[in-house]
Design a protein around this motif. Structure first.
Motif, PDB file in Angstrom:
ATOM      1  N   ILE A 158      56.275  44.120  -8.512  1.00  0.00           N
ATOM      2  CA  ILE A 158      55.216  44.856  -7.795  1.00  0.00           C
ATOM      3  C   ILE A 158      55.812  45.574  -6.587  1.00  0.00           C
ATOM      4  O   ILE A 158      55.477  46.730  -6.310  1.00  0.00           O
ATOM      5  CB  ILE A 158      54.097  43.892  -7.368  1.00  0.00           C
ATOM      6  N   ARG A 159      56.716  44.891  -5.871  1.00  0.00           N
ATOM      7  CA  ARG A 159      57.340  45.498  -4.703  1.00  0.00           C
ATOM      8  C   ARG A 159      58.155  46.730  -5.104  1.00  0.00           C
ATOM      9  O   ARG A 159      58.161  47.743  -4.403  1.00  0.00           O
ATOM     10  CB  ARG A 159      58.224  44.481  -3.993  1.00  0.00           C
ATOM     11  N   SER A 160      58.815  46.656  -6.240  1.00  0.00           N
ATOM     12  CA  SER A 160      59.600  47.794  -6.716  1.00  0.00           C
ATOM     13  C   SER A 160      58.688  48.946  -7.154  1.00  0.00           C
ATOM     14  O   SER A 160      58.979  50.110  -6.885  1.00  0.00           O
ATOM     15  CB  SER A 160      60.495  47.356  -7.884  1.00  0.00           C
ATOM     16  N   ARG A 161      57.577  48.598  -7.797  1.00  0.00           N
ATOM     17  CA  ARG A 161      56.650  49.642  -8.247  1.00  0.00           C
ATOM     18  C   ARG A 161      56.021  50.377  -7.070  1.00  0.00           C
ATOM     19  O   ARG A 161      55.768  51.586  -7.129  1.00  0.00           O
ATOM     20  CB  ARG A 161      55.567  49.014  -9.130  1.00  0.00           C
ATOM     21  N   LEU A 162      55.771  49.653  -5.992  1.00  0.00           N
ATOM     22  CA  LEU A 162      55.180  50.261  -4.801  1.00  0.00           C
ATOM     23  C   LEU A 162      56.211  50.919  -3.896  1.00  0.00           C
ATOM     24  O   LEU A 162      55.850  51.559  -2.908  1.00  0.00           O
ATOM     25  CB  LEU A 162      54.402  49.200  -3.995  1.00  0.00           C
ATOM     26  N   GLY A 163      57.496  50.736  -4.199  1.00  0.00           N
ATOM     27  CA  GLY A 163      58.539  51.320  -3.366  1.00  0.00           C
ATOM     28  C   GLY A 163      58.804  50.558  -2.085  1.00  0.00           C
ATOM     29  O   GLY A 163      59.454  51.075  -1.171  1.00  0.00           O
ATOM     30  N   LEU A 164      58.346  49.293  -2.012  1.00  0.00           N
ATOM     31  CA  LEU A 164      58.522  48.505  -0.796  1.00  0.00           C
ATOM     32  C   LEU A 164      59.909  47.889  -0.680  1.00  0.00           C
ATOM     33  O   LEU A 164      60.236  47.309   0.360  1.00  0.00           O
ATOM     34  CB  LEU A 164      57.456  47.391  -0.745  1.00  0.00           C
ATOM     35  N   ASP A 165      60.703  47.987  -1.728  1.00  0.00           N
ATOM     36  CA  ASP A 165      62.055  47.444  -1.667  1.00  0.00           C
ATOM     37  C   ASP A 165      63.064  48.477  -1.167  1.00  0.00           C
ATOM     38  O   ASP A 165      64.250  48.171  -1.028  1.00  0.00           O
ATOM     39  CB  ASP A 165      62.475  46.925  -3.046  1.00  0.00           C
ATOM     40  N   GLU A 166      62.617  49.678  -0.888  1.00  0.00           N
ATOM     41  CA  GLU A 166      63.510  50.716  -0.394  1.00  0.00           C
ATOM     42  C   GLU A 166      63.628  50.632   1.129  1.00  0.00           C
ATOM     43  O   GLU A 166      62.809  49.985   1.795  1.00  0.00           O
ATOM     44  CB  GLU A 166      62.981  52.099  -0.803  1.00  0.00           C
ATOM     45  N   PRO A 167      64.643  51.268   1.738  1.00  0.00           N
ATOM     46  CA  PRO A 167      64.758  51.281   3.203  1.00  0.00           C
ATOM     47  C   PRO A 167      63.523  51.898   3.856  1.00  0.00           C
ATOM     48  O   PRO A 167      62.861  52.774   3.280  1.00  0.00           O
ATOM     49  CB  PRO A 167      66.012  52.132   3.449  1.00  0.00           C
ATOM     50  N   LEU A 168      63.221  51.434   5.073  1.00  0.00           N
ATOM     51  CA  LEU A 168      62.029  51.904   5.772  1.00  0.00           C
ATOM     52  C   LEU A 168      62.038  53.418   5.977  1.00  0.00           C
ATOM     53  O   LEU A 168      61.013  54.080   5.846  1.00  0.00           O
ATOM     54  CB  LEU A 168      61.890  51.193   7.123  1.00  0.00           C
ATOM     55  N   LEU A 169      63.200  53.959   6.314  1.00  0.00           N
ATOM     56  CA  LEU A 169      63.287  55.394   6.552  1.00  0.00           C
ATOM     57  C   LEU A 169      62.964  56.170   5.278  1.00  0.00           C
ATOM     58  O   LEU A 169      62.271  57.200   5.324  1.00  0.00           O
ATOM     59  CB  LEU A 169      64.674  55.760   7.073  1.00  0.00           C
ATOM     60  N   GLN A 183      61.053  55.108   2.818  1.00  0.00           N
ATOM     61  CA  GLN A 183      59.613  54.978   2.606  1.00  0.00           C
ATOM     62  C   GLN A 183      58.835  55.938   3.504  1.00  0.00           C
ATOM     63  O   GLN A 183      57.869  56.576   3.082  1.00  0.00           O
ATOM     64  CB  GLN A 183      59.166  53.545   2.872  1.00  0.00           C
ATOM     65  N   TYR A 184      59.272  56.018   4.771  1.00  0.00           N
ATOM     66  CA  TYR A 184      58.554  56.882   5.724  1.00  0.00           C
ATOM     67  C   TYR A 184      58.663  58.346   5.321  1.00  0.00           C
ATOM     68  O   TYR A 184      57.665  59.074   5.338  1.00  0.00           O
ATOM     69  CB  TYR A 184      59.114  56.679   7.128  1.00  0.00           C
ATOM     70  N   LEU A 185      59.857  58.792   4.962  1.00  0.00           N
ATOM     71  CA  LEU A 185      60.043  60.194   4.590  1.00  0.00           C
ATOM     72  C   LEU A 185      59.262  60.535   3.326  1.00  0.00           C
ATOM     73  O   LEU A 185      58.692  61.635   3.220  1.00  0.00           O
ATOM     74  CB  LEU A 185      61.536  60.491   4.399  1.00  0.00           C
ATOM     75  N   ARG A 186      59.204  59.602   2.382  1.00  0.00           N
ATOM     76  CA  ARG A 186      58.431  59.864   1.169  1.00  0.00           C
ATOM     77  C   ARG A 186      56.937  59.964   1.502  1.00  0.00           C
ATOM     78  O   ARG A 186      56.234  60.851   1.008  1.00  0.00           O
ATOM     79  CB  ARG A 186      58.658  58.754   0.144  1.00  0.00           C
ATOM     80  N   TRP A 187      56.466  59.046   2.357  1.00  0.00           N
ATOM     81  CA  TRP A 187      55.049  59.066   2.750  1.00  0.00           C
ATOM     82  C   TRP A 187      54.724  60.345   3.525  1.00  0.00           C
ATOM     83  O   TRP A 187      53.682  60.966   3.311  1.00  0.00           O
ATOM     84  CB  TRP A 187      54.731  57.833   3.590  1.00  0.00           C
TER      85      TRP A 187
END
Length: 314
Positions: free
Chosen positions: A51-62, A64-68
């Motif tokens: 689930i964490r991988s599907r949501l992209g929560l396992d990636e670096p914070l930066l 995740q932020y840039l994608r968001w």
């Protein structure tokens, strides 16, 4: 006006960018894992990791932020983790009720603050001015959740004049909608009205102490004309600045007031998102509130410049 707007716009965009990063970072510092919440208490480590991988929560914070941030710029707020549905649809369902409540409270703020400020500054009897000051002090001292409970006990439980909570569309049933709207709007408006009345009254008193007022009084100009044609306009620019700041407080206070009166706005949506660790929902709503606040401040600067020609000349 256009040059003033062009000067203020870059700083507003910078505030939005910084706010987006802070909102994104603070939510991820809150203890807990949304993947664990979604997976349930009986899920194993592999299910949580998937689930964490599907949501992209396992990636670096930066990352995740840039994608968001990129999704925001394209208008794609994404799906809700746990509430269900698209975030844009959830916000669309709640923003109308919140805007309705905030607009009604803002109208009450102006309608209450204007007579209270003028009366407190111009009353010839000290008891009247003292009563106005005591009222504004009491309103500021009592928290909104206490005021809301008192209003419900008085007008809904004891007198039975208004409903204790709920919501109705103004388009479907205007009379019933106003009954549902009155108590939460009054509860939300009272503290801001007290603050604005204080600033407006102080501004009028300062204006009445100017030399031109004494000159106008000496040549026979009536007190009412001096107050409404001279003192009040000179006190308005600073009051408009305070009103712009209070609009931000109204939007923030709506979250609590909506909870008290079961008002189906963005406040309840934020509460659900926080309790369920729904990052996309909370991020989008908080950033929307900040964007609204920045827009109000830009509008306040323009109104201030319109009221004070010196700002336009600069």
């Amino acid at each position: 006006m256009r040059s003033l707007l062009l000067k203020r716009l870059p700083s507003g965009l910078l505030v939005l960018l910084l706010a987006s990063f802070l909102v994104f970072l603070i939510l991820r510092l809150i203890p807990g894992d949304p993947a664990t919440t979604l997976a349930g208490p009986d899920a194993g480590p592999q299910a949580v990791a998937a689930i964490r991988s599907r949501l992209g929560l396992d990636e670096p914070l930066l990352t995740q932020y840039l994608r968001w941030l990129g999704d925001l710029l394209t208008g794609d707020l994404g799906p809700s983790y746990s509430i269900g549905g698209q975030v844009s649809e959830l916000i669309g369902d709640g923003i109308g009720a919140t805007v309705q409540l905030t607009a009604a409270a803002l109208l009450l703020v102006v309608l209450l603050a204007l007579p209270l400020g003028v009366l407190g500054a111009t009353a010839e009897r000290r008891t009247v001015a003292a009563a106005v000051r005591a009222f504004t002090t009491a309103v500021l001292a009592v928290p909104p959740f206490v005021t809301g409970v008192l209003l419900v006990l008085l007008f809904a439980v004891t007198l039975g004049l208004l409903p204790a909570g709920g919501h109705e569309s103004l388009l479907d049933a205007p009379d019933l909608a106003l009954q549902y709207l009155l108590l939460p709007a009054v509860c939300l408006a009272l503290p801001s009205a007290a603050v604005l009345a204080r600033y407006l009254g102080d501004g009028i008193q300062r204006a009445l102490a100017e030399d031109y007022v004494r000159t106008a009084t000496a040549v026979g100009v009536s007190r009412r004309r001096i107050v409404w044609r001279h003192a009040l306009p000179n006190a308005l620019p600073s009051a408009v600045t305070v009103l712009g700041l209070q609009i931000g407080h109204l939007v923030a206070g709506a979250v609590l007031v909506e909870r008290i009166f079961a008002w189906p706005g963005l406040g309840q949506l934020v509460e659900q998102g926080v309790l369920r660790r729904d990052y996309p929902v909370v991020q989008a709503v908080l950033l929307l509130v900040v964007a609204g606040y920045v827009a109000v401040q830009l509008l306040t600067d323009l109104v201030y410049a319109w009221l004070d020609p010196r700002i336009r000349w600069e």
